[in-house]
Scaffold this motif. Structure first.
Motif, PDB file in Angstrom:
ATOM      1  N   ALA A 375       0.819  -1.211   0.000  1.00  0.00           N
ATOM      2  CA  ALA A 375       0.000   0.000   0.000  1.00  0.00           C
ATOM      3  C   ALA A 375       0.853   1.261   0.000  1.00  0.00           C
ATOM      4  O   ALA A 375       0.448   2.289  -0.552  1.00  0.00           O
ATOM      5  N   GLU A 376       2.036   1.182   0.604  1.00  0.00           N
ATOM      6  CA  GLU A 376       2.903   2.356   0.659  1.00  0.00           C
ATOM      7  C   GLU A 376       3.357   2.769  -0.746  1.00  0.00           C
ATOM      8  O   GLU A 376       3.400   3.964  -1.074  1.00  0.00           O
ATOM      9  N   GLN A 377       3.718   1.780  -1.574  1.00  0.00           N
ATOM     10  CA  GLN A 377       4.131   2.095  -2.943  1.00  0.00           C
ATOM     11  C   GLN A 377       2.978   2.702  -3.734  1.00  0.00           C
ATOM     12  O   GLN A 377       3.173   3.665  -4.478  1.00  0.00           O
ATOM     13  N   ASP A 388       0.210  15.986  -5.331  1.00  0.00           N
ATOM     14  CA  ASP A 388      -0.182  16.420  -4.000  1.00  0.00           C
ATOM     15  C   ASP A 388       1.020  17.002  -3.263  1.00  0.00           C
ATOM     16  O   ASP A 388       2.042  16.348  -3.092  1.00  0.00           O
ATOM     17  N   ALA A 389       0.884  18.232  -2.785  1.00  0.00           N
ATOM     18  CA  ALA A 389       2.005  18.917  -2.152  1.00  0.00           C
ATOM     19  C   ALA A 389       2.457  18.206  -0.878  1.00  0.00           C
ATOM     20  O   ALA A 389       3.645  18.212  -0.551  1.00  0.00           O
ATOM     21  N   VAL A 390       1.520  17.572  -0.153  1.00  0.00           N
ATOM     22  CA  VAL A 390       1.878  16.879   1.078  1.00  0.00           C
ATOM     23  C   VAL A 390       2.858  15.751   0.792  1.00  0.00           C
ATOM     24  O   VAL A 390       3.892  15.606   1.445  1.00  0.00           O
ATOM     25  N   TYR A 391       2.557  14.940  -0.239  1.00  0.00           N
ATOM     26  CA  TYR A 391       3.437  13.827  -0.589  1.00  0.00           C
ATOM     27  C   TYR A 391       4.785  14.338  -1.088  1.00  0.00           C
ATOM     28  O   TYR A 391       5.829  13.761  -0.782  1.00  0.00           O
ATOM     29  N   ARG A 392       4.774  15.403  -1.867  1.00  0.00           N
ATOM     30  CA  ARG A 392       6.046  15.933  -2.377  1.00  0.00           C
ATOM     31  C   ARG A 392       6.929  16.398  -1.222  1.00  0.00           C
ATOM     32  O   ARG A 392       8.129  16.161  -1.206  1.00  0.00           O
ATOM     33  N   ARG A 393       6.322  17.087  -0.247  1.00  0.00           N
ATOM     34  CA  ARG A 393       7.105  17.556   0.912  1.00  0.00           C
ATOM     35  C   ARG A 393       7.700  16.387   1.670  1.00  0.00           C
ATOM     36  O   ARG A 393       8.855  16.418   2.105  1.00  0.00           O
ATOM     37  N   ARG A 394       6.899  15.342   1.846  1.00  0.00           N
ATOM     38  CA  ARG A 394       7.388  14.186   2.589  1.00  0.00           C
ATOM     39  C   ARG A 394       8.529  13.489   1.843  1.00  0.00           C
ATOM     40  O   ARG A 394       9.508  13.054   2.434  1.00  0.00           O
TER      41      ARG A 394
END
Length: 400
Positions: A375-377, A388-394
Motif C-alpha cells: 500500500a505504501e508504494q 499532491d504537495a503533502v506527498y512531495r514535501r514528505r
C-alpha cells in the motif's frame, strides 16, 4: 501536520472503545484501521457499521436541505463510505466472545452495531458541534462523490449507446491496426505524435504489431473525476484500441474498473521519446491504466521500451547506451565517433533504428511494469502523480 488535518483529532477512550481519528485535507490520505480486541479487522464488520451509523447520525444537522422535485423531497444519496473519505486513524472495539465470518478473523460477525452506535453517537455529536467546518468539508466531499457517480453513469451510458449505433468495431483513426491476428498475439504500441508514428509504422511487423499515435498528453487520471477521464479523447482512444468493454464498469462500485477478460490486445507497449516530456506522457497513460484496468499490471501486460539515448548502426547491428561513452564502448572500433547519434525523439530516426530497439522480439529490451508490492508504494505513486504537495514535501524531507 504532514497529512494536513481538518480540525483537531477525535480521541475517545472507554472500557469497550479506543478511538483516535482525524480527517485529512487530502482525500487520498485515507488510512482508517479497525480492530476487535487489538486484532485487525481488514474487512470491517458490525462494529464498523455501528461507527458509520453514529457518524451519519451526528452529521445530520449539517446536511444541506433536500431538493424538491415535482413537489417531492429528494433525499441526498451518498453512502456511508463517502463520509470516510480522508479518514485516518484507528478504532478498536473490545468485547467477550467475538464471532467472525471466517477463521482468519478479518470481519466481525457479532451484532454489536447498536452498542457501538449508542456509545459513539453522543461523542461524535459533541465533536462536530465544536468542529462544524470539519463536518461541512466531509459532507461536501461526499456530495462530490455522489455527483461523480452520477456523471460516470451518464458517460458509461453514452459510450455504450455510441457503440450500439456504430457498425462493426470502430477503432480510433490514430491506430494502425493488425486486423488478421488473434488477440493473444497482438501488441499495441503507444507512440508520441505523428512524427514518431511514421517510422514506427514502417518498423513494425504489421501481422501482429499495432501503433497508436498519442496526439497529446492524456488527462491526469488521478486528479480528475472518472467521468472526465472516460470522456477524454486520448484515454478513450487507448481504451477502444485495447478493446475494453465499457459495460464491465459498474458506476456504483466504490472503485469502478474495467474487465481485462476480453481485450483485443495481449500487451500494451509504450514507446515514448527518451526525455522528461516523453516520460510524463507515459506516466499519465499508466495512471489511466492503473485506475481503469489495474488487472493488466497483475497479468504482466504493460510494458515500456528500454531505449538507449545514444545509438549507432554498424553492418546491420545496433549498438546503444545511455551515454555516449557507453555506446562508444559497445560499438566496434571501426565505428567513428561522428556516426553515433543522440536520439532526441523517435521522429528523427528511421525504421532501421526503431526495429531493433522496439519491434524485433529477438533484439529489443522491454521493461515490464508490475503491480505495486504494498500500500505504501501505491500511495507514493498516487501522491506524486496527483501532484499532491503533502506527498512531495514528505518525499523531499521538507518541513511545513
Amino acid at each position: 501536520r504532514e497529512l494536513g488535518m481538518l480540525g483537531k483529532p477525535l480521541v475517545y477512550r472507554s472500557d469497550n472503545i479506543s478511538l483516535t481519528v482525524v480527517w485529512a485535507e487530502h482525500p487520498d490520505a485515507e488510512n482508517f484501521l479497525t480492530f476487535v480486541n487489538t486484532s485487525p479487522t481488514i474487512d470491517g464488520g458490525w462494529h464498523v457499521n455501528g461507527f458509520a451509523s453514529a457518524l451519519i447520525a451526528a452529521m445530520k444537522p449539517y446536511l444541506p436541505a433536500p431538493k424538491v422535485k415535482k413537489g417531492k423531497k429528494v433525499s441526498i444519496g451518498f453512502s456511508q463510505n463517502d463520509l470516510l473519505i480522508g479518514l485516518t486513524g484507528m478504532f478498536d472495539y473490545r468485547m467477550h466472545g467475538a464471532q467472525y465470518t471466517s477463521q482468519v478473523k478479518d470481519k466481525l460477525a457479532s451484532r454489536v452495531d447498536k452498542d457501538v452506535y449508542e456509545e459513539l453517537f453522543p461523542i461524535m455529536e459533541d465533536y462536530f458541534k465544536n468542529n462544524k467546518k470539519v463536518a461541512s468539508t466531509i459532507i461536501r466531499r461526499a456530495l462530490v462523490m455522489t455527483k461523480g457517480r452520477e456523471d460516470l453513469a451518464a458517460v458509461v451510458k453514452s459510450m455504450a449507446d455510441v457503440k450500439k449505433t456504430t457498425k462493426g468495431s470502430a477503432l480510433p483513426a490514430s491506430l494502425a491496426v493488425s486486423p488478421n491476428c488473434k488477440p493473444h498475439e497482438r501488441e499495441m504500441f503507444v507512440v508520441e505524435g505523428d512524427s514518431a508514428a511514421g517510422p514506427a509504422i514502417d518498423a513494425r511487423d504489421a501481422t501482429y504489431q499495432e501503433v497508436m499515435c498519442a496526439g497529446g498528453k492524456p488527462l491526469n487520471s488521478l486528479k480528475a473525476t472518472l467521468a472526465k477521464v472516460l470522456a477524454h479523447e486520448e484515454v478513450q482512444n487507448m481504451l477502444i484500441g485495447l478493446g475494453a468493454d465499457i459495460k464491465t464498469l459498474d458506476p456504483k462500485a466504490e472503485n469502478p474498473i474495467l474487465s481485462t477478460a476480453n481485450l483485443r490486445v495481449a500487451n500494451i507497449i509504450f514507446l515514448v521519446d527518451p526525455d522528461p516530456d516523453g516520460g510524463h506522457i507515459a506516466v499519465l497513460f499508466l495512471a489511466a491504466i492503473y485506475r481503469l484496468l489495474p488487472d493488466m499490471f497483475k497479468e504482466g501486460r504493460v510494458w515500456c521500451v528500454r531505449a538507449p539515448l545514444y545509438a549507432v548502426l554498424h553492418q546491420g547491428e545496433l549498438y546503444g547506451g545511455m551515454t555516449f561513452q557507453e555506446c562508444r564502448a559497445k560499438a566496434p572500433k571501426a565505428v567513428k565517433d561522428k556516426e553515433i547519434i543522440r536520439i532526441k525523439g523517435w521522429g528523427e530516426v528511421d525504421e532501421t533504428y526503431l526495429e531493433p530497439i522496439a519491434f524485433d522480439p529477438a533484439k529489443r529490451k522491454l521493461i515490464r511494469l508490475n503491480p505495486f508490492e504494498n500500500a505504501e508504494q501505491a500511495a507514493w505513486f498516487r501522491g506524486v502523480v496527483a501532484e499532491d504537495a503533502v506527498y512531495r514535501r514528505r518525499l523531499l524531507g521538507l518541513e511545513d
